[in-house]
Design a protein around this motif. Structure first.
Motif, PDB file in Angstrom:
ATOM      1  N   ARG A 157       0.894  -1.555   0.463  1.00 23.78           N
ATOM      2  CA  ARG A 157       0.047  -0.234   0.201  1.00 23.78           C
ATOM      3  C   ARG A 157       1.092   0.836  -0.052  1.00 23.78           C
ATOM      4  O   ARG A 157       0.559   2.161  -0.747  1.00 23.78           O
ATOM      5  CB  ARG A 157      -0.959  -0.041   1.149  1.00 23.78           C
ATOM      6  N   VAL A 158       1.402   1.357   1.283  1.00 23.63           N
ATOM      7  CA  VAL A 158       3.019   2.106   0.690  1.00 23.63           C
ATOM      8  C   VAL A 158       3.340   2.841  -0.597  1.00 23.63           C
ATOM      9  O   VAL A 158       3.646   3.647  -1.076  1.00 23.63           O
ATOM     10  CB  VAL A 158       4.119   2.146   1.874  1.00 23.63           C
ATOM     11  N   LEU A 159       4.340   2.093  -1.281  1.00 24.07           N
ATOM     12  CA  LEU A 159       4.658   1.123  -2.613  1.00 24.07           C
ATOM     13  C   LEU A 159       3.766   1.833  -3.927  1.00 24.07           C
ATOM     14  O   LEU A 159       3.971   2.940  -4.669  1.00 24.07           O
ATOM     15  CB  LEU A 159       5.132   0.287  -2.870  1.00 24.07           C
ATOM     16  N   CYS A 160       2.536   1.683  -3.371  1.00 23.85           N
ATOM     17  CA  CYS A 160       1.130   2.326  -4.602  1.00 23.85           C
ATOM     18  C   CYS A 160       0.586   4.101  -5.001  1.00 23.85           C
ATOM     19  O   CYS A 160       0.859   4.289  -5.456  1.00 23.85           O
ATOM     20  CB  CYS A 160      -0.131   1.702  -4.337  1.00 23.85           C
ATOM     21  N   CYS A 161       1.104   4.459  -3.837  1.00 22.61           N
ATOM     22  CA  CYS A 161       1.265   5.715  -3.089  1.00 22.61           C
ATOM     23  C   CYS A 161       2.581   6.378  -3.700  1.00 22.61           C
ATOM     24  O   CYS A 161       2.848   7.167  -4.452  1.00 22.61           O
ATOM     25  CB  CYS A 161       1.238   6.433  -1.968  1.00 22.61           C
ATOM     26  N   THR A 162       4.044   5.893  -3.300  1.00 22.41           N
ATOM     27  CA  THR A 162       5.214   6.211  -3.473  1.00 22.41           C
ATOM     28  C   THR A 162       5.892   6.102  -5.284  1.00 22.41           C
ATOM     29  O   THR A 162       6.435   7.466  -5.320  1.00 22.41           O
ATOM     30  CB  THR A 162       5.896   5.832  -3.007  1.00 22.41           C
ATOM     31  N   LEU A 163       5.212   5.034  -5.525  1.00 18.64           N
ATOM     32  CA  LEU A 163       5.629   4.916  -6.805  1.00 18.64           C
ATOM     33  C   LEU A 163       5.171   5.581  -7.895  1.00 18.64           C
ATOM     34  O   LEU A 163       5.118   6.056  -9.099  1.00 18.64           O
ATOM     35  CB  LEU A 163       4.809   3.732  -7.243  1.00 18.64           C
ATOM     36  N   LEU A 164       3.979   6.517  -7.614  1.00 21.38           N
ATOM     37  CA  LEU A 164       3.370   7.893  -8.304  1.00 21.38           C
ATOM     38  C   LEU A 164       3.590   9.216  -7.412  1.00 21.38           C
ATOM     39  O   LEU A 164       3.183   9.967  -7.983  1.00 21.38           O
ATOM     40  CB  LEU A 164       1.979   7.083  -8.360  1.00 21.38           C
ATOM     41  N   ASP A 165       5.203   8.995  -6.454  1.00 16.80           N
ATOM     42  CA  ASP A 165       5.317  10.261  -6.080  1.00 16.80           C
ATOM     43  C   ASP A 165       5.534  11.377  -6.703  1.00 16.80           C
ATOM     44  O   ASP A 165       5.500  11.150  -7.938  1.00 16.80           O
ATOM     45  CB  ASP A 165       6.078  10.446  -5.088  1.00 16.80           C
ATOM     46  N   PRO A 166       4.917  12.323  -6.704  1.00 18.44           N
ATOM     47  CA  PRO A 166       5.941  13.833  -7.473  1.00 18.44           C
ATOM     48  C   PRO A 166       7.361  13.380  -7.847  1.00 18.44           C
ATOM     49  O   PRO A 166       7.957  14.352  -8.902  1.00 18.44           O
ATOM     50  CB  PRO A 166       5.048  15.168  -7.241  1.00 18.44           C
ATOM     51  N   PHE A 167       8.276  13.153  -7.018  1.00 18.41           N
ATOM     52  CA  PHE A 167       9.566  13.324  -7.328  1.00 18.41           C
ATOM     53  C   PHE A 167      10.034  12.268  -7.221  1.00 18.41           C
ATOM     54  O   PHE A 167       9.484  11.728  -7.137  1.00 18.41           O
ATOM     55  CB  PHE A 167       9.454  13.824  -5.128  1.00 18.41           C
ATOM     56  N   ALA A 168      10.768  12.961  -8.557  1.00 11.22           N
ATOM     57  CA  ALA A 168      11.654  11.858  -9.382  1.00 11.22           C
ATOM     58  C   ALA A 168      11.868  11.032  -8.444  1.00 11.22           C
ATOM     59  O   ALA A 168      12.482   9.533  -8.734  1.00 11.22           O
ATOM     60  CB  ALA A 168      12.010  11.880 -10.624  1.00 11.22           C
ATOM     61  N   ALA A 169      13.128  11.108  -7.806  1.00 12.22           N
ATOM     62  CA  ALA A 169      13.853  10.400  -6.916  1.00 12.22           C
ATOM     63  C   ALA A 169      13.217   9.401  -5.768  1.00 12.22           C
ATOM     64  O   ALA A 169      13.496   8.181  -5.630  1.00 12.22           O
ATOM     65  CB  ALA A 169      14.480  11.301  -5.999  1.00 12.22           C
ATOM     66  N   VAL A 170      12.009   9.292  -5.502  1.00 12.78           N
ATOM     67  CA  VAL A 170      11.600   9.064  -4.680  1.00 12.78           C
ATOM     68  C   VAL A 170      10.502   8.063  -5.652  1.00 12.78           C
ATOM     69  O   VAL A 170      10.050   6.673  -4.982  1.00 12.78           O
ATOM     70  CB  VAL A 170       9.993   9.715  -4.539  1.00 12.78           C
ATOM     71  N   ARG A 171      10.126   8.192  -7.003  1.00  9.57           N
ATOM     72  CA  ARG A 171       9.706   6.885  -7.633  1.00  9.57           C
ATOM     73  C   ARG A 171      10.805   6.394  -8.001  1.00  9.57           C
ATOM     74  O   ARG A 171      10.336   5.027  -8.034  1.00  9.57           O
ATOM     75  CB  ARG A 171       9.080   7.401  -8.995  1.00  9.57           C
ATOM     76  N   ARG A 172      11.562   6.356  -7.625  1.00  6.03           N
ATOM     77  CA  ARG A 172      12.963   5.439  -8.781  1.00  6.03           C
ATOM     78  C   ARG A 172      13.011   4.348  -7.104  1.00  6.03           C
ATOM     79  O   ARG A 172      13.265   3.371  -7.114  1.00  6.03           O
ATOM     80  CB  ARG A 172      14.532   6.233  -8.674  1.00  6.03           C
ATOM     81  N   GLU A 173      13.464   5.581  -6.282  1.00  9.95           N
ATOM     82  CA  GLU A 173      13.565   4.729  -4.007  1.00  9.95           C
ATOM     83  C   GLU A 173      12.302   3.753  -4.477  1.00  9.95           C
ATOM     84  O   GLU A 173      12.932   2.565  -4.182  1.00  9.95           O
ATOM     85  CB  GLU A 173      13.732   5.283  -3.557  1.00  9.95           C
ATOM     86  N   SER A 174      11.091   3.677  -4.699  1.00  9.39           N
ATOM     87  CA  SER A 174       9.974   3.353  -4.457  1.00  9.39           C
ATOM     88  C   SER A 174      10.394   2.248  -5.478  1.00  9.39           C
ATOM     89  O   SER A 174       9.754   0.686  -5.130  1.00  9.39           O
ATOM     90  CB  SER A 174       8.664   3.933  -5.002  1.00  9.39           C
ATOM     91  N   CYS A 175      11.145   2.529  -7.012  1.00  5.45           N
ATOM     92  CA  CYS A 175      11.141   1.100  -8.205  1.00  5.45           C
ATOM     93  C   CYS A 175      11.940   0.386  -7.507  1.00  5.45           C
ATOM     94  O   CYS A 175      11.715  -1.278  -7.314  1.00  5.45           O
ATOM     95  CB  CYS A 175      12.230   2.020  -9.522  1.00  5.45           C
ATOM     96  N   GLU A 176      12.532   0.345  -6.673  1.00  7.89           N
ATOM     97  CA  GLU A 176      14.138  -0.162  -5.908  1.00  7.89           C
ATOM     98  C   GLU A 176      12.984  -0.922  -5.540  1.00  7.89           C
ATOM     99  O   GLU A 176      13.381  -2.315  -4.766  1.00  7.89           O
ATOM    100  CB  GLU A 176      15.149  -0.042  -6.107  1.00  7.89           C
ATOM    101  N   CYS A 177      12.295  -0.637  -4.222  1.00  8.15           N
ATOM    102  CA  CYS A 177      11.736  -1.486  -2.397  1.00  8.15           C
ATOM    103  C   CYS A 177      11.068  -2.390  -3.102  1.00  8.15           C
ATOM    104  O   CYS A 177      11.107  -3.377  -2.423  1.00  8.15           O
ATOM    105  CB  CYS A 177      11.337   0.001  -2.193  1.00  8.15           C
TER     106      CYS A 177
END
Length: 843
Positions: A157-177
């Motif tokens: 559930r957390v990743l579903c939100c962070t994968l759509l985060d406006p901050f590109a670095a957050v999305r990249r970190e979420s993909c790795e996570c």
């Protein structure tokens, strides 16, 4: 037992017990420090909370902090709670105010990295803090491993939100996570993997290419450890990424798809969907990507080959060599790759046939490139799909994009390499009969180019015969149609060489038709090159010998339809090409040539057609010795040419078209008598027949007609001196005198030149008295023009008078002296008188 226990109790502490005692002491010290600092986290002052957080951070980093737990310890240790975790949670949710609270929340987040992550995430507006929290989650995943299975639902559930985060670095970190989470919980992840596909696909087109790469790689891992049902949802997005402008993105797609083809649990169900994606990368513009795709594809084929070794036993044990005309036998795909394509081709082809006509150029390019790769793998198995393939190529070769057409011609060549001519000719000829088109001819030419010579040899005559059929070779006047029709002949000659000798006439018909229909489109040089190539395989010297060999049959076929010709008839254009290009060969077909001309040049026929034929005839007659009279037989047809062709066309008829035809006929007559193929006797015969009509053309509105008529009369007079009927002869000079008043300077000078010749035709003997009255009239008229405003005309008239002065010099002196005082300038009269006085006395 009691002694053993007592001895154990009394024994000195070992290293493990000493370390445990030390850690207990450090923990006790840290506990005392935390008891002093934690209450300050609940202070009303934000500045106070921040100071307490920093002090807490220093305490955790000091010597009192316990050692970093090993992964096994971390999996067993629960998240912080009780006196430490509870005060940190409100600090994470510190409300904004005059003093920026990000520091407090950041310090709280960093404190939570020891000893484990916090549960839940409060709303956060600061990008850096959201990144820190996702990194915190990643750390928990790496350290927790399989122990996170009970919390998998919360993490997803957390990743579903962070994968759509406006901050590109957050999305990249979420993909790795997400990828780490999939690998950490392989036994349970498939139950939650589908929830991540939606957010991942929403991020796959992110504007940052690094995000796109991270999403693609994460998707590969998520599906690898998740549910294969998501493959269908992902593939359209992956296909779009193959058009990405950034090579790293395309490389990521290639690697992920290649990995799925080798490792995906349900990969056999998705072969027909995954293979096109990987094979598309074989044609990537970046060599590194193409090489990576080729390496992965070979590994896929070899792995599938090993997995199905029993099924492929016969093919492995009795491997067939590459076809003799394989485009790259040294790089022939391995058996596993070929079998994979062959077994899935029926499922892949419909999508390619659809995409090759897509409205997006990039899609058409990829589809056309992929089709060529598939055909290279399928080899002779494409025969069972040939109808679909040829119809697809027929449509795609009409594309406006050159890359699409180039790829499709390469596919057509592969059809020629792998398919028997008996099969593809039946389909291609049927397509051309139904609807001749430039694309259909291009496909045929490309297929023939790929076909081996020995395979085509039995079919050369059939191909040439079909190309020469009127509905194909006369199918269109479009330049592209002509180019591709010519390409078919070029290909057939270059591939089959000496085998074309038996169908040279049919190929010649096609070349003549292309030259006729191409007009001013600039194909004449290419046609000439093809004729030279055909002449070489015929073992003759150039196109002239080729015409000599085939001009008879060509004329016979044209003669069969000449009664129905109009200016728009293709046969007329073909006839025009043969007449103007055959050269010396025309002298051998006069029995066919002259009757066609006589029939088509009658006044009752299409005027525009007559103009075209007269134009061609003029060009031929100018070089008659090298064309119609190359065999010295043209004089046998002179009477037909003059009486049946020229006379009807020189007669006056109203209208501009009729006038243009008279001009063309006069030009033909001038070309004929200037060609030096007629003897003086033959010219006199022509003069007797045509002089009355030529005298009437002196009155034509066309300046060119009047000028040429003067020249023709001059030539007639020079040839027929003393052999003209006096009554007819006397009628000539009045018409020439009229031309001295012509609006054209050139016509006036030509008329004076003809008058000089006319005067020279009168014998200077006793017979001249018959002409004395006419000569006196001519003297008087010429003396008027001796005072012409144009000096050039004065000089020309002076030469006429000097030429005629030998006949009746005394008469001319009297006439000149009678008018000399009337001239504005007596200079020319004085010159004439001086010339007359210098003449020897009459005998």
């Amino acid at each position: 037992m009691a002694a053993l226990v007592a001895a154990e109790t009394a024994a000195p502490p070992g290293p493990a017990e000493a370390a445990e005692t030390s850690e207990t002491a450090e923990a006790a010290e840290l506990s005392r420090a935390l008891s002093r600092l934690l209450p300050g986290l609940e202070a009303d002052s934000k500045l106070g909370r921040r100071r307490r957080s920093k002090a807490l951070q220093r305490a955790s980093r000091g010597g009192v902090a316990p050692r970093r737990p090993k992964p096994a310890d971390a999996r067993a240790r629960p998240p912080p709670s009780g006196p430490v975790g509870a005060p940190l949670l409100p600090a994470l949710a510190c409300a904004p105010g005059p003093i920026r609270p990000e520091g407090c929340r950041a310090l709280a987040a960093h404190c939570w990295t020891w000893p484990g992550p916090a549960r839940g995430r409060p709303p956060e507006t600061c990008e850096e803090l959201r990144l820190a929290l996702v990194q915190l989650l990643s750390l928990a995943v790496r350290l927790g491993g399989a122990a996170l299975a009970p919390h998998l639902d919360d993490a997803v559930r957390v990743l579903c939100c962070t994968l759509l985060d406006p901050f590109a670095a957050v999305r990249r970190e979420s993909c790795e996570c997400a990828a780490d989470l999939a690998r950490a919980t392989p036994d349970h992840f498939h139950m939650q993997s589908e929830s991540l596909i939606g957010p991942l696909m929403q991020s796959i087109s992110h504007q940052h290419w690094k995000v796109r790469v991270a999403v693609i790689k994460a998707t590969g891992t998520v599906i690898q450890f998740g549910s294969g049902k998501s493959v269908d949802d992902v593939l359209p997005h992956f296909a779009q990424r193959l058009f990405d402008d950034v090579p790293q993105v395309r490389h990521a797609v290639t690697c992920v798809v290649g990995g799925w083809l080798m490792d995906l649990r349900d990969r056999y169900s998705f072969f027909h969907k995954l293979i096109p994606l990987l094979l598309s990368s074989l044609e990537d513009d970046i060599p590194a990507i193409a090489l990576e795709a080729a390496d992965l594809w070979e590994k896929v084929g070899l792995q599938w080959q090993r997995e199905n070794e029993d099924d492929l036993k016969d093919k492995l044990d009795f491997a067939t060599p590459p076809p003799a005309h394989h485009p790259s036998p040294e790089n022939r795909p391995v058996l596993g790759c070929r079998e994979l394509v062959f077994r899935n081709l029926s499922k892949i082809l419909p999508a390619i046939c659809h995409d090759v006509t897509d409205w997006v150029v990039g899609t058409r390019v990829k589809a056309a490139q992929l089709l060529a790769v598939l055909l290279l793998h399928a080899e002779d198995h494409i025969t069972q799909h040939l109808d679909v393939i040829l119809r697809t190529l027929h449509r795609a070769c009409a594309d406006d994009d050159g890359t699409v057409v180039s790829s499709c011609t390469r596919s057509a060549e592969l059809v020629g390499v792998f398919v028997s001519p008996e099969v593809f000719l039946k389909l291609l000829v049927s397509m051309l009969k139904k609807s001749p088109s430039p694309s259909g001819l291009l496909v045929l030419a490309s297929v023939l180019r790929g076909c081996p010579r020995e395979a085509l040899q039995p079919h050369v005559k059939v191909i040439a015969k079909e190309l020469a059929r009127p509905h194909i070779c006369q199918g269109s006047e479009n330049r592209l149609y002509g180019e591709h029709l010519l390409l078919c002949v070029q290909t057939l000659v270059s591939v089959c060489r000496e085998d074309c000798r038996g169908c040279s006439l049919q190929l010649m018909e096609v070349l003549v038709t292309v030259l006729a229909l191409s007009g001013a489109t600039g194909l004449s040089d290419k046609v000439q090159e093809t004729m030279d190539a055909l002449a070489a395989v015929q073992d003759v010297d150039g196109s002239q010998d080729l015409y000599r060999e085939h001009v008879g049959p060509l004329m016979e076929r044209l003669a069969a339809s000449h009664h129905d010709w109009t200016v728009h008839s293709v046969e007329l254009l073909q006839f025009d090409v043969v007449v103007t290009h055959a050269g010396p060969a025309l002298g051998e077909v006069l029995p066919h040539l002259v009757p066609i001309l006589r029939s088509c040049l009658q006044p009752s026929r299409d005027p525009q057609m007559r103009l075209r034929l007269f134009s061609s005839l003029s060009r031929v007659l100018l070089s008659a010795k090298q064309t119609v009279d190359s065999q010295g037989q043209f004089h046998h047809y002179l009477d037909t040419v003059t009486k049946d062709i020229l006379v009807p066309s020189l007669q006056w008829h109203a209208g501009k078209t009729a006038a243009a035809i008279r001009t063309a006929a006069v030009s033909c007559l001038w070309a004929l008598i200037s060609s030096e193929v007629l003897s003086e006797k033959q010219i006199r015969e022509v003069q007797e027949t045509l002089m009355p009509d030529i005298l009437t053309t002196l009155e034509e509105d066309s300046q060119m007609t009047r000028l040429i008529s003067c020249q023709i009369i001059n030539r007639f007079l020079k040839t027929c001196r003393g052999a003209v009927d006096p009554d007819k002869f006397i009628k000539i000079y009045p018409e020439l005198l009229k031309r001295l008043d012509d609006v054209s300077h050139e016509v006036r000078l030509a008329a004076t030149s003809a008058l000089v010749t006319w005067l020279a035709c009168i014998p200077n003997d006793d017979g001249k008295s018959y002409y004395q009255s006419n000569i006196q009239f001519l003297y008087r008229e010429l003396l008027v023009y001796l005072d012409d405003p144009d000096g050039a005309v004065q000089d020309a008239v002076l030469e006429v008078l000097k030429a005629g002065s030998v006949l009746f010099p005394e008469l001319l002196v009297r006439e000149t002296e009678a008018v000399v005082h009337k001239h504005r300038s007596p200079a020319r009269c004085e010159q004439l008188l001086q010339h007359l006085r210098a003449l020897p006395p009459a005998q």
